[in-house]
Design a protein around this motif. Structure first.
Motif, PDB file in Angstrom:
ATOM      1  N   ILE A 232      39.751  41.811  42.123  1.00  7.36           N
ATOM      2  CA  ILE A 232      39.711  43.225  41.636  1.00  7.36           C
ATOM      3  C   ILE A 232      38.728  43.371  40.463  1.00  7.36           C
ATOM      4  O   ILE A 232      38.609  42.235  39.618  1.00  7.36           O
ATOM      5  N   ARG A 233      37.963  44.621  40.145  1.00  2.00           N
ATOM      6  CA  ARG A 233      37.381  44.446  38.970  1.00  2.00           C
ATOM      7  C   ARG A 233      37.785  45.511  37.934  1.00  2.00           C
ATOM      8  O   ARG A 233      37.877  45.448  36.845  1.00  2.00           O
ATOM      9  N   ALA A 234      38.629  46.657  38.679  1.00  2.00           N
ATOM     10  CA  ALA A 234      39.258  47.518  37.899  1.00  2.00           C
ATOM     11  C   ALA A 234      40.242  48.073  38.451  1.00  2.00           C
ATOM     12  O   ALA A 234      40.475  48.153  39.717  1.00  2.00           O
ATOM     13  N   GLY A 235      41.233  48.611  37.700  1.00  2.00           N
ATOM     14  CA  GLY A 235      42.488  49.021  38.189  1.00  2.00           C
ATOM     15  C   GLY A 235      43.501  47.917  38.875  1.00  2.00           C
ATOM     16  O   GLY A 235      43.224  46.907  38.559  1.00  2.00           O
ATOM     17  N   SER A 236      44.154  48.339  39.893  1.00  2.00           N
ATOM     18  CA  SER A 236      45.120  47.104  40.562  1.00  2.00           C
ATOM     19  C   SER A 236      44.793  46.915  42.028  1.00  2.00           C
ATOM     20  O   SER A 236      45.153  45.928  42.702  1.00  2.00           O
ATOM     21  N   LYS A 237      43.767  47.518  42.679  1.00  2.00           N
ATOM     22  CA  LYS A 237      43.339  47.267  44.009  1.00  2.00           C
ATOM     23  C   LYS A 237      41.692  47.557  44.206  1.00  2.00           C
ATOM     24  O   LYS A 237      41.189  48.406  43.739  1.00  2.00           O
ATOM     25  N   SER A 238      41.328  46.610  44.936  1.00  2.00           N
ATOM     26  CA  SER A 238      39.809  46.709  45.473  1.00  2.00           C
ATOM     27  C   SER A 238      39.884  46.976  47.160  1.00  2.00           C
ATOM     28  O   SER A 238      41.236  46.886  47.593  1.00  2.00           O
ATOM     29  N   PHE A 239      38.958  47.030  47.538  1.00  2.00           N
ATOM     30  CA  PHE A 239      39.049  47.055  49.293  1.00  2.00           C
ATOM     31  C   PHE A 239      38.245  45.665  49.618  1.00  2.00           C
ATOM     32  O   PHE A 239      37.284  45.411  48.923  1.00  2.00           O
ATOM     33  N   VAL A 263      28.915  51.746  43.014  1.00  2.00           N
ATOM     34  CA  VAL A 263      29.973  50.902  43.503  1.00  2.00           C
ATOM     35  C   VAL A 263      29.711  49.621  43.042  1.00  2.00           C
ATOM     36  O   VAL A 263      28.702  48.906  43.093  1.00  2.00           O
ATOM     37  N   TRP A 264      30.670  48.830  42.878  1.00  2.00           N
ATOM     38  CA  TRP A 264      30.496  47.427  42.395  1.00  2.00           C
ATOM     39  C   TRP A 264      31.208  46.664  43.855  1.00  2.00           C
ATOM     40  O   TRP A 264      31.933  46.944  44.255  1.00  2.00           O
ATOM     41  N   VAL A 265      30.199  45.662  43.849  1.00  2.26           N
ATOM     42  CA  VAL A 265      30.341  44.867  45.215  1.00  2.26           C
ATOM     43  C   VAL A 265      30.382  43.338  44.692  1.00  2.26           C
ATOM     44  O   VAL A 265      29.544  42.934  43.645  1.00  2.26           O
ATOM     45  N   ARG A 266      31.137  42.532  45.637  1.00  2.00           N
ATOM     46  CA  ARG A 266      31.394  41.129  45.296  1.00  2.00           C
ATOM     47  C   ARG A 266      31.448  40.343  46.503  1.00  2.00           C
ATOM     48  O   ARG A 266      32.193  40.882  47.646  1.00  2.00           O
ATOM     49  N   TYR A 267      30.868  39.112  46.694  1.00  4.67           N
ATOM     50  CA  TYR A 267      31.358  38.497  47.798  1.00  4.67           C
ATOM     51  C   TYR A 267      31.870  36.837  47.354  1.00  4.67           C
ATOM     52  O   TYR A 267      31.448  36.534  46.347  1.00  4.67           O
ATOM     53  N   SER A 296      27.429  34.217  44.499  1.00  4.38           N
ATOM     54  CA  SER A 296      28.817  34.612  44.796  1.00  4.38           C
ATOM     55  C   SER A 296      29.725  34.739  43.563  1.00  4.38           C
ATOM     56  O   SER A 296      29.175  34.260  42.563  1.00  4.38           O
ATOM     57  N   ASN A 297      30.873  35.429  43.906  1.00  3.93           N
ATOM     58  CA  ASN A 297      32.092  35.646  42.851  1.00  3.93           C
ATOM     59  C   ASN A 297      31.684  36.215  41.816  1.00  3.93           C
ATOM     60  O   ASN A 297      32.086  36.101  40.683  1.00  3.93           O
ATOM     61  N   THR A 298      30.598  37.045  41.778  1.00  3.85           N
ATOM     62  CA  THR A 298      30.157  37.830  40.777  1.00  3.85           C
ATOM     63  C   THR A 298      29.822  39.423  41.171  1.00  3.85           C
ATOM     64  O   THR A 298      29.416  39.558  42.115  1.00  3.85           O
ATOM     65  N   TRP A 299      30.551  40.146  40.477  1.00  4.52           N
ATOM     66  CA  TRP A 299      30.202  41.792  40.501  1.00  4.52           C
ATOM     67  C   TRP A 299      29.172  42.294  40.198  1.00  4.52           C
ATOM     68  O   TRP A 299      28.695  41.725  39.335  1.00  4.52           O
ATOM     69  N   GLU A 300      28.405  42.860  41.232  1.00  7.88           N
ATOM     70  CA  GLU A 300      27.381  43.733  40.931  1.00  7.88           C
ATOM     71  C   GLU A 300      27.540  45.000  41.020  1.00  7.88           C
ATOM     72  O   GLU A 300      27.862  45.676  42.224  1.00  7.88           O
ATOM     73  N   ARG A 328      34.360  36.745  52.839  1.00  3.38           N
ATOM     74  CA  ARG A 328      35.017  38.188  52.462  1.00  3.38           C
ATOM     75  C   ARG A 328      33.925  38.724  51.439  1.00  3.38           C
ATOM     76  O   ARG A 328      33.203  37.962  50.615  1.00  3.38           O
ATOM     77  N   VAL A 329      33.930  39.951  51.833  1.00  2.00           N
ATOM     78  CA  VAL A 329      33.144  41.093  50.574  1.00  2.00           C
ATOM     79  C   VAL A 329      34.438  42.150  50.118  1.00  2.00           C
ATOM     80  O   VAL A 329      35.338  42.345  50.621  1.00  2.00           O
ATOM     81  N   TYR A 330      34.035  42.382  48.753  1.00  2.00           N
ATOM     82  CA  TYR A 330      34.799  43.255  48.243  1.00  2.00           C
ATOM     83  C   TYR A 330      34.285  44.347  47.613  1.00  2.00           C
ATOM     84  O   TYR A 330      33.024  44.338  47.165  1.00  2.00           O
ATOM     85  N   ALA A 331      34.826  45.631  47.612  1.00  2.00           N
ATOM     86  CA  ALA A 331      34.224  46.810  46.738  1.00  2.00           C
ATOM     87  C   ALA A 331      35.220  47.343  45.983  1.00  2.00           C
ATOM     88  O   ALA A 331      36.628  47.501  46.277  1.00  2.00           O
TER      89      ALA A 331
END
Length: 338
Positions: A232-239, A263-267, A296-300, A328-331
């Motif tokens: 996660i980047r902020a809060g308690s959940k990401s997608f 939107v912040w994205v990471r893989y 990888s493993n860096t929020w952008e 995996r991909v995260y938003a």
């Protein structure tokens, strides 16, 4: 049916199945070469059948009668069964594989003829039938998935008429039976599957004579997204979603005013060397896209914008390109200004 003094009639007690057998009495000498004929209506099509079975019982042993099937074209095919034990039923296997389909596609008569009348004979015939033919293999014509937990398997039914299946059986590629479907069914919706997972299936056409299998086909369920509580980047959940999946988000917007979406994205490292994830903003006349550039493993933070042509909802979509296992991909941390 009757040819005096050679007669035949229904027998309700000495039989092997059903309610009646055919009982015939043939007195000595006078019945030699006499025949009994039963008309078959409607005619029976035995095309592609290779065998007929029936049960016979006789007070005399030996080959004393012959039985024929006549095609409407005039060809009669005979068998002369050999009774090996008096007063006991035995099953006769009649091979008709050498008979052409043209001579067995419209059977209109069953004929019984006495070929040995040296002594009186009483005989019974029952359970006359042609065993089923192994059905043709079906062909899987398509597989489709509109969700992350379902696949629709569709096939072409190639068995009908003399080849008619009793049921279809759906198997996994490892041989496990998954379900049975009634005859003439041409699809099955498989549920309870895992997201973004490949499944392999084949269809078996089955009847009492045997079975035939289709080729195996593979299909993958939709990836789907899920709440992520670790990356996660902020809060308690990401997608989060798998590497070749996508995640969409509806954003209310007003007509004529610039809308800016961040939107912040990471893989992850397992994503590999595939094209990096991309964010797009679309609908209402808006088309904006940006692809990640970092490793990888860096929020952008990706920024998208556009002016809607009418009130409604913009569609934010994050999608990956990696089919690597574990990708995996995260938003996270979406902001909207208008």
């Amino acid at each position: 049916m009757r040819y005096a003094p050679f007669i035949a009639y229904s027998e309700p007690t000495i039989r092997t199945q059903g309610s009646y057998a055919i009982k015939s009495s043939a007195p000595v000498n006078i019945c030699l070469n006499k025949t009994l004929t039963r008309t078959v209506s409607p005619t029976i099509n035995l095309s592609n059948y290779t065998q007929i079975k029936f049960d016979i019982r006789s007070t005399r042993t030996g080959s004393n009668i012959k039985i024929g099937i006549r095609d409407s074209g005039g060809t009669t095919t005979y068998i002369t069964p050999n009774v090996t034990s008096a007063n006991n039923y035995q099953t006769v296997d009649w091979d008709i594989s050498a008979v052409s389909n043209a001579n067995k596609d419209a059977i209109d008569r069953i004929i019984i003829e006495i070929v040995n009348a040296a002594a009186s004979n009483t005989f019974y015939i029952d359970n006359l039938f042609a065993p089923a033919i192994v059905p043709n293999a079906s062909v899987i014509t398509s597989a489709s998935s509109n969700s992350s937990d379902k696949i629709t398997w569709s096939w072409q039914d190639n068995s009908s008429g003399n080849y008619q299946e009793d049921e279809f059986r759906v198997y996994s590629s490892t041989g496990g039976l998954l379900t049975t479907r009634t005859a003439d069914t041409t699809f099955w919706i498989e549920t309870g599957l895992k997201r973004n997972k490949e499944y392999s299936r084949y269809i078996q056409s089955y009847n009492t004579a045997g079975s035939s299998n289709s080729a195996t086909i593979s299909w993958r369920t939709k990836p789907g997204s899920y709440p992520e509580s670790v990356t996660i980047r902020a809060g308690s959940k990401s997608f989060g979603f798998v590497g070749d999946g996508n995640w969409t988000y509806d954003i209310p917007a007003k007509s004529g005013q610039l809308a800016t979406v961040k939107v912040w994205v990471r893989y992850n490292a397992e994503y590999g060397a595939a094209q990096k994830p991309r964010a797009t903003l679309s609908n209402l006349g808006v088309s904006s896209s940006q692809q990640m550039t970092v490793g990888s493993n860096t929020w952008e933070e990706l920024t998208l914008s556009g002016t809607p042509s009418r009130d409604g909802s913009l569609l934010l979509k994050i999608e990956g390109e990696s089919t690597a296992p574990g990708a995996r991909v995260y938003a996270d941390d979406i902001s909207v200004s208008q």
